[in-house]
Design a protein around this motif. Structure first.
Motif, PDB file in Angstrom:
ATOM      1  N   SER A 206       0.950  -1.149   0.037  1.00  0.00           N
ATOM      2  CA  SER A 206       0.107  -0.100   0.164  1.00  0.00           C
ATOM      3  C   SER A 206       0.993   1.237  -0.074  1.00  0.00           C
ATOM      4  O   SER A 206       0.718   2.098  -0.779  1.00  0.00           O
ATOM      5  CB  SER A 206      -0.909  -0.005   1.266  1.00  0.00           C
ATOM      6  N   HIS A 207       1.813   1.160   0.793  1.00  0.00           N
ATOM      7  CA  HIS A 207       2.629   2.263   0.828  1.00  0.00           C
ATOM      8  C   HIS A 207       3.623   2.346  -0.121  1.00  0.00           C
ATOM      9  O   HIS A 207       3.936   3.771  -1.049  1.00  0.00           O
ATOM     10  CB  HIS A 207       3.590   2.384   2.038  1.00  0.00           C
ATOM     11  N   ALA A 208       4.291   1.295  -0.739  1.00  0.00           N
ATOM     12  CA  ALA A 208       5.067   1.565  -2.076  1.00  0.00           C
ATOM     13  C   ALA A 208       4.461   1.939  -3.036  1.00  0.00           C
ATOM     14  O   ALA A 208       5.087   2.693  -3.977  1.00  0.00           O
ATOM     15  CB  ALA A 208       5.673  -0.016  -2.070  1.00  0.00           C
ATOM     16  N   LYS A 209       2.980   1.720  -3.313  1.00  0.00           N
ATOM     17  CA  LYS A 209       2.442   2.263  -4.646  1.00  0.00           C
ATOM     18  C   LYS A 209       2.333   3.777  -4.259  1.00  0.00           C
ATOM     19  O   LYS A 209       2.458   4.431  -5.567  1.00  0.00           O
ATOM     20  CB  LYS A 209       1.006   1.636  -4.540  1.00  0.00           C
ATOM     21  N   TRP A 210       2.506   4.358  -3.171  1.00  0.00           N
ATOM     22  CA  TRP A 210       2.195   5.896  -3.114  1.00  0.00           C
ATOM     23  C   TRP A 210       3.560   6.334  -3.567  1.00  0.00           C
ATOM     24  O   TRP A 210       3.764   7.312  -4.040  1.00  0.00           O
ATOM     25  CB  TRP A 210       1.693   6.288  -1.650  1.00  0.00           C
ATOM     26  N   TRP A 211       4.660   5.582  -2.925  1.00  0.00           N
ATOM     27  CA  TRP A 211       5.789   6.090  -3.403  1.00  0.00           C
ATOM     28  C   TRP A 211       6.372   5.861  -4.917  1.00  0.00           C
ATOM     29  O   TRP A 211       6.990   6.782  -5.369  1.00  0.00           O
ATOM     30  CB  TRP A 211       6.952   5.245  -2.464  1.00  0.00           C
ATOM     31  N   ASP A 212       5.877   4.871  -5.269  1.00  0.00           N
ATOM     32  CA  ASP A 212       5.956   4.890  -6.804  1.00  0.00           C
ATOM     33  C   ASP A 212       5.362   6.006  -7.503  1.00  0.00           C
ATOM     34  O   ASP A 212       5.816   6.361  -8.633  1.00  0.00           O
ATOM     35  CB  ASP A 212       5.066   3.475  -7.166  1.00  0.00           C
ATOM     36  N   ALA A 213       3.953   6.340  -7.098  1.00  0.00           N
ATOM     37  CA  ALA A 213       3.375   7.556  -7.776  1.00  0.00           C
ATOM     38  C   ALA A 213       4.062   8.750  -7.820  1.00  0.00           C
ATOM     39  O   ALA A 213       4.234   9.599  -8.732  1.00  0.00           O
ATOM     40  CB  ALA A 213       1.968   7.570  -7.173  1.00  0.00           C
ATOM     41  N   ILE A 214       5.084   8.966  -6.614  1.00  0.00           N
ATOM     42  CA  ILE A 214       5.634  10.316  -6.252  1.00  0.00           C
ATOM     43  C   ILE A 214       6.785  10.281  -7.437  1.00  0.00           C
ATOM     44  O   ILE A 214       7.273  10.875  -7.808  1.00  0.00           O
ATOM     45  CB  ILE A 214       6.222  10.322  -4.936  1.00  0.00           C
ATOM     46  N   ARG A 215       7.526   8.852  -7.355  1.00  0.00           N
ATOM     47  CA  ARG A 215       8.709   8.660  -8.165  1.00  0.00           C
ATOM     48  C   ARG A 215       8.215   8.937  -9.524  1.00  0.00           C
ATOM     49  O   ARG A 215       8.981   9.670 -10.294  1.00  0.00           O
ATOM     50  CB  ARG A 215       9.024   7.302  -8.068  1.00  0.00           C
ATOM     51  N   ALA A 216       7.079   8.414 -10.001  1.00  0.00           N
ATOM     52  CA  ALA A 216       6.700   8.470 -11.435  1.00  0.00           C
ATOM     53  C   ALA A 216       6.166   9.963 -11.770  1.00  0.00           C
ATOM     54  O   ALA A 216       6.928  10.582 -13.004  1.00  0.00           O
ATOM     55  CB  ALA A 216       5.597   7.825 -11.729  1.00  0.00           C
ATOM     56  N   ARG A 217       5.836  10.766 -10.697  1.00  0.00           N
ATOM     57  CA  ARG A 217       5.759  12.065 -10.929  1.00  0.00           C
ATOM     58  C   ARG A 217       6.903  13.049 -11.169  1.00  0.00           C
ATOM     59  O   ARG A 217       6.847  13.781 -12.226  1.00  0.00           O
ATOM     60  CB  ARG A 217       4.864  13.023  -9.845  1.00  0.00           C
ATOM     61  N   LEU A 218       7.946  12.613 -10.567  1.00  0.00           N
ATOM     62  CA  LEU A 218       9.192  13.456 -10.526  1.00  0.00           C
ATOM     63  C   LEU A 218      10.001  13.131 -11.723  1.00  0.00           C
ATOM     64  O   LEU A 218      10.649  14.060 -12.444  1.00  0.00           O
ATOM     65  CB  LEU A 218       9.862  13.165  -9.336  1.00  0.00           C
ATOM     66  N   GLN A 219       9.802  11.644 -12.297  1.00  0.00           N
ATOM     67  CA  GLN A 219      10.524  11.376 -13.433  1.00  0.00           C
ATOM     68  C   GLN A 219       9.640  12.222 -14.629  1.00  0.00           C
ATOM     69  O   GLN A 219      10.429  12.627 -15.508  1.00  0.00           O
ATOM     70  CB  GLN A 219      10.291   9.982 -13.760  1.00  0.00           C
ATOM     71  N   LYS A 220       8.495  12.237 -14.652  1.00  0.00           N
ATOM     72  CA  LYS A 220       7.884  12.974 -15.732  1.00  0.00           C
ATOM     73  C   LYS A 220       8.217  14.483 -15.757  1.00  0.00           C
ATOM     74  O   LYS A 220       8.141  15.189 -16.648  1.00  0.00           O
ATOM     75  CB  LYS A 220       6.157  12.657 -15.478  1.00  0.00           C
ATOM     76  N   ALA A 221       8.256  15.104 -14.455  1.00  0.00           N
ATOM     77  CA  ALA A 221       8.513  16.405 -14.536  1.00  0.00           C
ATOM     78  C   ALA A 221      10.144  16.618 -14.622  1.00  0.00           C
ATOM     79  O   ALA A 221      10.612  17.776 -14.443  1.00  0.00           O
ATOM     80  CB  ALA A 221       8.424  17.121 -13.055  1.00  0.00           C
ATOM     81  N   ASN A 222      10.914  15.491 -14.960  1.00  0.00           N
ATOM     82  CA  ASN A 222      12.470  15.750 -15.142  1.00  0.00           C
ATOM     83  C   ASN A 222      13.110  16.204 -13.914  1.00  0.00           C
ATOM     84  O   ASN A 222      14.258  16.888 -13.947  1.00  0.00           O
ATOM     85  CB  ASN A 222      12.694  16.397 -16.538  1.00  0.00           C
ATOM     86  N   PHE A 223      12.703  15.785 -12.817  1.00  0.00           N
ATOM     87  CA  PHE A 223      13.432  16.206 -11.538  1.00  0.00           C
ATOM     88  C   PHE A 223      14.877  15.362 -11.666  1.00  0.00           C
ATOM     89  O   PHE A 223      14.764  14.182 -12.038  1.00  0.00           O
ATOM     90  CB  PHE A 223      12.745  15.716 -10.564  1.00  0.00           C
ATOM     91  N   PRO A 224      15.975  16.009 -11.379  1.00  0.00           N
ATOM     92  CA  PRO A 224      17.039  15.282 -11.395  1.00  0.00           C
ATOM     93  C   PRO A 224      17.470  14.326 -10.302  1.00  0.00           C
ATOM     94  O   PRO A 224      18.116  13.204 -10.674  1.00  0.00           O
ATOM     95  CB  PRO A 224      18.284  16.400 -11.201  1.00  0.00           C
ATOM     96  N   THR A 225      16.804  14.089  -9.020  1.00  0.00           N
ATOM     97  CA  THR A 225      17.142  13.461  -8.235  1.00  0.00           C
ATOM     98  C   THR A 225      15.777  13.160  -7.259  1.00  0.00           C
ATOM     99  O   THR A 225      14.950  14.187  -6.839  1.00  0.00           O
ATOM    100  CB  THR A 225      18.118  13.816  -7.197  1.00  0.00           C
TER     101      THR A 225
END
Length: 268
Positions: A206-225
């Motif tokens: 349950s928690h990992a899916k939230w973290w996945d979503a944060i990661r996907a959003r940052l990737q899409k926004a071209n966050f460096p890290t």
């Protein structure tokens, strides 16, 4: 996008900063997240630099009333920012302050961020303005610049659920969460006793899916890290056996598991 993993100093305070930094570096972390008092911040920065570690510093308010709290919060943020951490993870306000008071503190932080150029994120945490998924919604709607450290384990505890009926609330928070505390909570507490245990498989997912979503959003926004602090807490926060106060698991080992679990999950 790079993923950097941080180890909390919380739980290894019996070590000097130098001893802790060497242990953290040898364990494969990229940095440390430290709540350091004003007299310890120079040392924390120097030790992190000497050991090739990145550093996140924390800031808090305090005092017996709002005016005192605001002054300490402002002064603490300014002092922490002067040490040039990667960013500041702030514990902001109280659940018993009014919306207007907590909003004033958030604006104070934004002023310090603008003045110093150091990012300030606000941790989702019990007892703070951000203590639950519903409580934070008005802030997110009224202060769109607000940025969060995601520790949704607190929300799971407060709601006594895995927030399945609050998808919109959680998604609104995910959209502005820029740092992750990968602790796993459950409906009766902010920290499962051992996320490696099979009985907590669903809680971890349950928690990992939230973290996945944060990661996907940052990737899409071209966050460096993407930054992640593996922040299971020590005995007291970690459940203990009665009488002996023996912790039911090793905090150090659990946090290493979380780091390795996410590295494998995200293939980083």
């Amino acid at each position: 996008m790079k993923t950097s993993f941080f180890c909390p100093f919380w739980g290894i305070e019996h070590l000097s900063y130098t001893e802790a930094a060497k242990r953290v570096k040898n364990a494969g972390y990229d940095g440390m997240e430290i709540s350091a008092g004003p007299d310890k911040r120079n040392e924390a920065v120097q030790v992190a630099h000497d050991n090739g570690l990145e550093l996140i510093l924390m800031a808090f308010g305090g005092g017996s009333n709002f005016a005192e709290h605001k002054k300490k919060y402002h002064d603490d943020l300014l002092d922490v920012a002067s040490h040039k951490p990667l960013f500041i993870n702030a514990h902001t306000g109280h659940d018993y302050f009014t919306f207007e008071q907590n909003a004033e503190l958030i604006q104070t932080a934004m002023g310090v961020e603008k003045q110093t150029g150091i990012r300030i994120l606000h941790e989702t945490h019990r007892g703070r303005f951000s203590y639950s998924a519903p409580a934070i919604q008005y802030y997110l709607l009224k202060i769109p610049e607000l940025r969060l450290t995601a520790d949704y384990s607190h929300w799971v505890n407060v709601a006594e659920s895995y927030l399945d009926d609050q998808t919109e609330n959680v998604n609104r928070a995910i959209a502005v969460s820029d740092h992750i505390h990968c602790r796993v909570g459950h409906p009766e507490g902010p920290q499962v006793n051992d996320p490696r245990a099979p009985e907590w498989k669903d809680a971890l997912e349950s928690h990992a899916k939230w973290w996945d979503a944060i990661r996907a959003r940052l990737q899409k926004a071209n966050f460096p890290t993407l930054t992640v602090t593996c922040e299971f807490g020590p005995p007291g926060y970690m459940p203990t056996l009665p009488y002996t106060q023996q912790p039911v698991a090793s905090q150090w080992d659990v946090n290493l598991f979380m780091k390795d679990y996410l590295k494998k999950r995200w293939q980083v």
